[in-house]
Motif scaffolding. Structure first.
Motif, PDB file in Angstrom:
ATOM      1  N   GLY A   1      -6.794  -4.624   2.897  1.00 10.02           N
ATOM      2  CA  GLY A   1      -7.675  -3.815   3.746  1.00 10.02           C
ATOM      3  C   GLY A   1      -9.130  -4.172   3.507  1.00 10.02           C
ATOM      4  N   ALA A   2      -9.480  -4.425   2.239  1.00  2.00           N
ATOM      5  CA  ALA A   2     -10.859  -4.781   1.892  1.00  2.00           C
ATOM      6  C   ALA A   2     -11.231  -6.166   2.404  1.00  2.00           C
ATOM      7  CB  ALA A   2     -11.041  -4.709   0.377  1.00  2.00           C
ATOM      8  N   VAL A   3     -10.315  -7.113   2.297  1.00  2.00           N
ATOM      9  CA  VAL A   3     -10.594  -8.468   2.797  1.00  2.00           C
ATOM     10  C   VAL A   3     -10.812  -8.413   4.313  1.00  2.00           C
ATOM     11  CG1 VAL A   3      -9.631 -10.781   3.150  1.00  2.00           C
ATOM     12  CG2 VAL A   3      -9.375  -9.646   0.930  1.00  2.00           C
ATOM     13  N   ILE A   4      -9.911  -7.733   5.008  1.00  2.00           N
ATOM     14  CA  ILE A   4     -10.038  -7.605   6.469  1.00  2.00           C
ATOM     15  C   ILE A   4     -11.319  -6.861   6.823  1.00  2.00           C
ATOM     16  CG2 ILE A   4      -9.019  -6.506   8.504  1.00  2.00           C
ATOM     17  CD1 ILE A   4      -6.254  -7.201   7.183  1.00  2.00           C
ATOM     18  N   ALA A   5     -11.621  -5.798   6.079  1.00  2.00           N
ATOM     19  CA  ALA A   5     -12.840  -5.023   6.338  1.00  2.00           C
ATOM     20  C   ALA A   5     -14.090  -5.885   6.179  1.00  2.00           C
ATOM     21  CB  ALA A   5     -12.906  -3.814   5.405  1.00  2.00           C
ATOM     22  N   SER A   6     -14.097  -6.744   5.164  1.00  2.00           N
ATOM     23  CA  SER A   6     -15.248  -7.630   4.955  1.00  2.00           C
ATOM     24  C   SER A   6     -15.433  -8.569   6.137  1.00  2.00           C
ATOM     25  CB  SER A   6     -15.061  -8.441   3.670  1.00  2.00           C
ATOM     26  OG  SER A   6     -14.980  -7.598   2.555  1.00  2.00           O
ATOM     27  N   LEU A   7     -14.327  -9.112   6.630  1.00  2.00           N
ATOM     28  CA  LEU A   7     -14.402  -9.996   7.801  1.00  2.00           C
ATOM     29  C   LEU A   7     -14.864  -9.224   9.036  1.00  2.00           C
ATOM     30  CD1 LEU A   7     -11.145 -12.047   7.174  1.00  2.00           C
ATOM     31  CD2 LEU A   7     -13.511 -12.867   6.945  1.00  2.00           C
ATOM     32  N   LEU A   8     -14.375  -8.000   9.191  1.00  2.00           N
ATOM     33  CA  LEU A   8     -14.791  -7.169  10.326  1.00  2.00           C
ATOM     34  C   LEU A   8     -16.270  -6.811  10.233  1.00  2.00           C
ATOM     35  CD1 LEU A   8     -11.675  -4.839  10.618  1.00  2.00           C
ATOM     36  CD2 LEU A   8     -12.408  -6.567  12.289  1.00  2.00           C
ATOM     37  N   LEU A   9     -16.753  -6.561   9.016  1.00  2.00           N
ATOM     38  CA  LEU A   9     -18.179  -6.269   8.838  1.00  2.00           C
ATOM     39  C   LEU A   9     -19.012  -7.474   9.253  1.00  2.00           C
ATOM     40  CD1 LEU A   9     -20.292  -4.215   7.780  1.00  2.00           C
ATOM     41  CD2 LEU A   9     -20.078  -5.342   5.554  1.00  2.00           C
ATOM     42  N   LEU A  10     -18.589  -8.654   8.818  1.00  2.00           N
ATOM     43  CA  LEU A  10     -19.330  -9.870   9.191  1.00  2.00           C
ATOM     44  C   LEU A  10     -19.281 -10.141  10.696  1.00  2.00           C
ATOM     45  CD1 LEU A  10     -18.382 -12.154   6.191  1.00  2.00           C
ATOM     46  CD2 LEU A  10     -20.686 -11.369   6.802  1.00  2.00           C
ATOM     47  N   SER A  11     -18.226  -9.685  11.351  1.00  2.00           N
ATOM     48  CA  SER A  11     -18.149  -9.860  12.806  1.00  2.00           C
ATOM     49  C   SER A  11     -18.777  -8.674  13.548  1.00  2.00           C
ATOM     50  CB  SER A  11     -16.698 -10.064  13.247  1.00  2.00           C
ATOM     51  OG  SER A  11     -15.952  -8.891  13.042  1.00  2.00           O
ATOM     52  N   ARG A  12     -19.382  -7.769  12.783  1.00  2.00           N
ATOM     53  CA  ARG A  12     -20.082  -6.588  13.316  1.00  2.00           C
ATOM     54  C   ARG A  12     -19.153  -5.670  14.117  1.00  2.00           C
ATOM     55  NH1 ARG A  12     -25.334  -8.016  16.334  1.00  2.00           N
ATOM     56  NH2 ARG A  12     -25.362  -5.755  16.406  1.00  2.00           N
ATOM     57  N   SER A  13     -17.911  -5.574  13.674  1.00  2.00           N
ATOM     58  CA  SER A  13     -16.947  -4.711  14.345  1.00  2.00           C
ATOM     59  C   SER A  13     -16.956  -3.317  13.726  1.00  2.00           C
ATOM     60  CB  SER A  13     -15.542  -5.299  14.224  1.00  2.00           C
ATOM     61  OG  SER A  13     -14.586  -4.370  14.674  1.00  2.00           O
ATOM     62  N   ARG A  14     -16.918  -2.312  14.579  1.00  2.00           N
ATOM     63  CA  ARG A  14     -16.869  -0.923  14.105  1.00  2.00           C
ATOM     64  C   ARG A  14     -15.576  -0.635  13.369  1.00  2.00           C
ATOM     65  NH1 ARG A  14     -13.709   1.714  18.046  1.00  2.00           N
ATOM     66  NH2 ARG A  14     -13.653   0.552  19.982  1.00  2.00           N
ATOM     67  N   TRP A  15     -14.558  -1.466  13.555  1.00  2.00           N
ATOM     68  CA  TRP A  15     -13.281  -1.292  12.869  1.00  2.00           C
ATOM     69  C   TRP A  15     -13.411  -1.549  11.372  1.00  2.00           C
ATOM     70  CZ3 TRP A  15      -9.718   1.415  15.113  1.00  2.00           C
ATOM     71  CH2 TRP A  15      -9.708   1.490  16.504  1.00  2.00           C
ATOM     72  N   ALA A  16     -14.519  -2.123  10.945  1.00  2.00           N
ATOM     73  CA  ALA A  16     -14.759  -2.321   9.510  1.00  2.00           C
ATOM     74  C   ALA A  16     -14.757  -0.979   8.781  1.00  2.00           C
ATOM     75  CB  ALA A  16     -16.094  -3.037   9.290  1.00  2.00           C
ATOM     76  N   VAL A  17     -15.273   0.052   9.427  1.00  2.00           N
ATOM     77  CA  VAL A  17     -15.309   1.385   8.804  1.00  2.00           C
ATOM     78  C   VAL A  17     -13.888   1.848   8.501  1.00  2.00           C
ATOM     79  CG1 VAL A  17     -15.985   3.804   9.118  1.00  2.00           C
ATOM     80  CG2 VAL A  17     -17.479   1.960   9.953  1.00  2.00           C
ATOM     81  N   HIS A  18     -12.991   1.730   9.456  1.00  2.00           N
ATOM     82  CA  HIS A  18     -11.607   2.164   9.271  1.00  2.00           C
ATOM     83  C   HIS A  18     -10.904   1.330   8.202  1.00  2.00           C
ATOM     84  CE1 HIS A  18     -12.124   4.703  12.758  1.00  2.00           C
ATOM     85  NE2 HIS A  18     -12.586   3.655  13.411  1.00  2.00           N
ATOM     86  N   ALA A  19     -11.142   0.031   8.219  1.00  2.00           N
ATOM     87  CA  ALA A  19     -10.502  -0.846   7.234  1.00  2.00           C
ATOM     88  C   ALA A  19     -11.020  -0.556   5.825  1.00  2.00           C
ATOM     89  CB  ALA A  19     -10.726  -2.311   7.614  1.00  2.00           C
ATOM     90  N   PHE A  20     -12.325  -0.310   5.687  1.00  2.00           N
ATOM     91  CA  PHE A  20     -12.858   0.056   4.373  1.00  2.00           C
ATOM     92  C   PHE A  20     -12.308   1.412   3.920  1.00  2.00           C
ATOM     93  CE2 PHE A  20     -16.593  -2.964   4.911  1.00  2.00           C
ATOM     94  CZ  PHE A  20     -16.245  -3.764   3.837  1.00  2.00           C
ATOM     95  N   ALA A  21     -12.111   2.332   4.845  1.00  2.00           N
ATOM     96  CA  ALA A  21     -11.534   3.635   4.499  1.00  2.00           C
ATOM     97  C   ALA A  21     -10.105   3.472   3.976  1.00  2.00           C
ATOM     98  CB  ALA A  21     -11.570   4.580   5.698  1.00  2.00           C
ATOM     99  N   LEU A  22      -9.308   2.650   4.641  1.00  2.00           N
ATOM    100  CA  LEU A  22      -7.941   2.400   4.176  1.00  2.00           C
ATOM    101  C   LEU A  22      -7.944   1.699   2.820  1.00  2.00           C
ATOM    102  CD1 LEU A  22      -6.177   1.320   7.486  1.00  2.00           C
ATOM    103  CD2 LEU A  22      -5.849   3.452   6.200  1.00  2.00           C
ATOM    104  N   SER A  23      -8.865   0.790   2.651  1.00  2.00           N
ATOM    105  CA  SER A  23      -8.991   0.096   1.378  1.00  2.00           C
ATOM    106  C   SER A  23      -9.345   1.072   0.256  1.00  2.00           C
ATOM    107  CB  SER A  23     -10.054  -0.991   1.484  1.00  2.00           C
ATOM    108  OG  SER A  23     -10.304  -1.557   0.228  1.00  2.00           O
ATOM    109  N   LEU A  24     -10.278   1.963   0.526  1.00  2.00           N
ATOM    110  CA  LEU A  24     -10.657   2.970  -0.468  1.00  2.00           C
ATOM    111  C   LEU A  24      -9.467   3.861  -0.805  1.00  2.00           C
ATOM    112  CD1 LEU A  24     -12.709   4.420  -2.262  1.00  2.00           C
ATOM    113  CD2 LEU A  24     -13.439   5.711  -0.237  1.00  2.00           C
ATOM    114  N   LEU A  25      -8.710   4.262   0.189  1.00  2.00           N
ATOM    115  CA  LEU A  25      -7.518   5.080  -0.046  1.00  2.00           C
ATOM    116  C   LEU A  25      -6.548   4.347  -0.978  1.00  2.00           C
ATOM    117  CD1 LEU A  25      -5.727   7.559   0.558  1.00  2.00           C
ATOM    118  CD2 LEU A  25      -4.848   6.273   2.538  1.00  2.00           C
ATOM    119  N   GLY A  26      -6.289   3.086  -0.695  1.00  2.00           N
ATOM    120  CA  GLY A  26      -5.404   2.294  -1.551  1.00  2.00           C
ATOM    121  C   GLY A  26      -5.934   2.177  -2.970  1.00  2.00           C
ATOM    122  N   ALA A  27      -7.243   1.994  -3.116  1.00  2.00           N
ATOM    123  CA  ALA A  27      -7.845   1.873  -4.448  1.00  2.00           C
ATOM    124  C   ALA A  27      -7.755   3.189  -5.218  1.00  2.00           C
ATOM    125  CB  ALA A  27      -9.299   1.421  -4.319  1.00  2.00           C
ATOM    126  N   VAL A  28      -7.952   4.301  -4.525  1.00  2.00           N
ATOM    127  CA  VAL A  28      -7.882   5.609  -5.188  1.00  2.00           C
ATOM    128  C   VAL A  28      -6.454   5.900  -5.645  1.00  2.00           C
ATOM    129  CG1 VAL A  28      -8.079   8.110  -4.813  1.00  2.00           C
ATOM    130  CG2 VAL A  28      -9.935   6.585  -4.100  1.00  2.00           C
TER     131      VAL A  28
END
Length: 151
Positions: A74-101
């Motif tokens: 989720g974090a790897v995908i979120a990083s790529l989405l952030l670099l592509s300026r996609s709003r979906w980066a927020v959702h992917a980072f949220a899922l990544s945080l959930l997995g980390a917690v």
């Protein structure tokens, strides 16, 4: 058409910096995930883990692969989405945080690992560092989305 142009924000320099650093950090997490799941014991021994720690990871319940996978990829995908300026980066980072917690709760409170050797003692803090960075990246992506930098 003019409204869309007026609402779109220029990409700030720090988005590229945060995005690249995020991709490097999370990319290493992906590398570690692949090495741990494919090379297993050999990789862990090269990393300095002893028999007890290797046995701990080998006995990890199957269900824990879900939050671990979600956190890492989720974090790897979120990083790529952030670099592509996609709003979906927020959702992917949220899922990544959930997995980390979930991973942190498991490893610190449900089934703590054996003590690490002295040369790896600082690694005991790594789950907290990972959750902290994941939370900061989620906050950053959310801030960029609110400023209409992410589309």
């Amino acid at each position: 058409m003019m409204i869309d142009i007026a609402r779109r924000q220029a990409t700030p320099w720090h988005l590229w910096l945060v995005g690249v650093l995020s991709l490097l950090w999370n990319g290493y997490g992906g590398y570690d995930f692949i090495q741990t799941t494919t090379r297993g014991e050999a990789y862990m021994r090269e990393s300095g883990f002893g028999d007890e720690m290797i046995a701990y990871y080998a006995a990890m319940p199957t269900w824990m692969y879900v939050p671990w996978t979600l956190g890492v990829w989720g974090a790897v995908i979120a990083s790529l989405l952030l670099l592509s300026r996609s709003r979906w980066a927020v959702h992917a980072f949220a899922l990544s945080l959930l997995g980390a917690v979930v991973s942190l709760v498991y490893s610190k409170f449900i089934n703590p690992p054996p003590a690490l050797p002295p040369q790896l003692a600082m690694m005991e803090w790594m789950p907290y560092v990972i959750v902290g960075i994941a939370a900061l990246l989620l906050w950053y992506a959310s801030a960029m989305a609110k400023k209409a930098v992410l589309r």
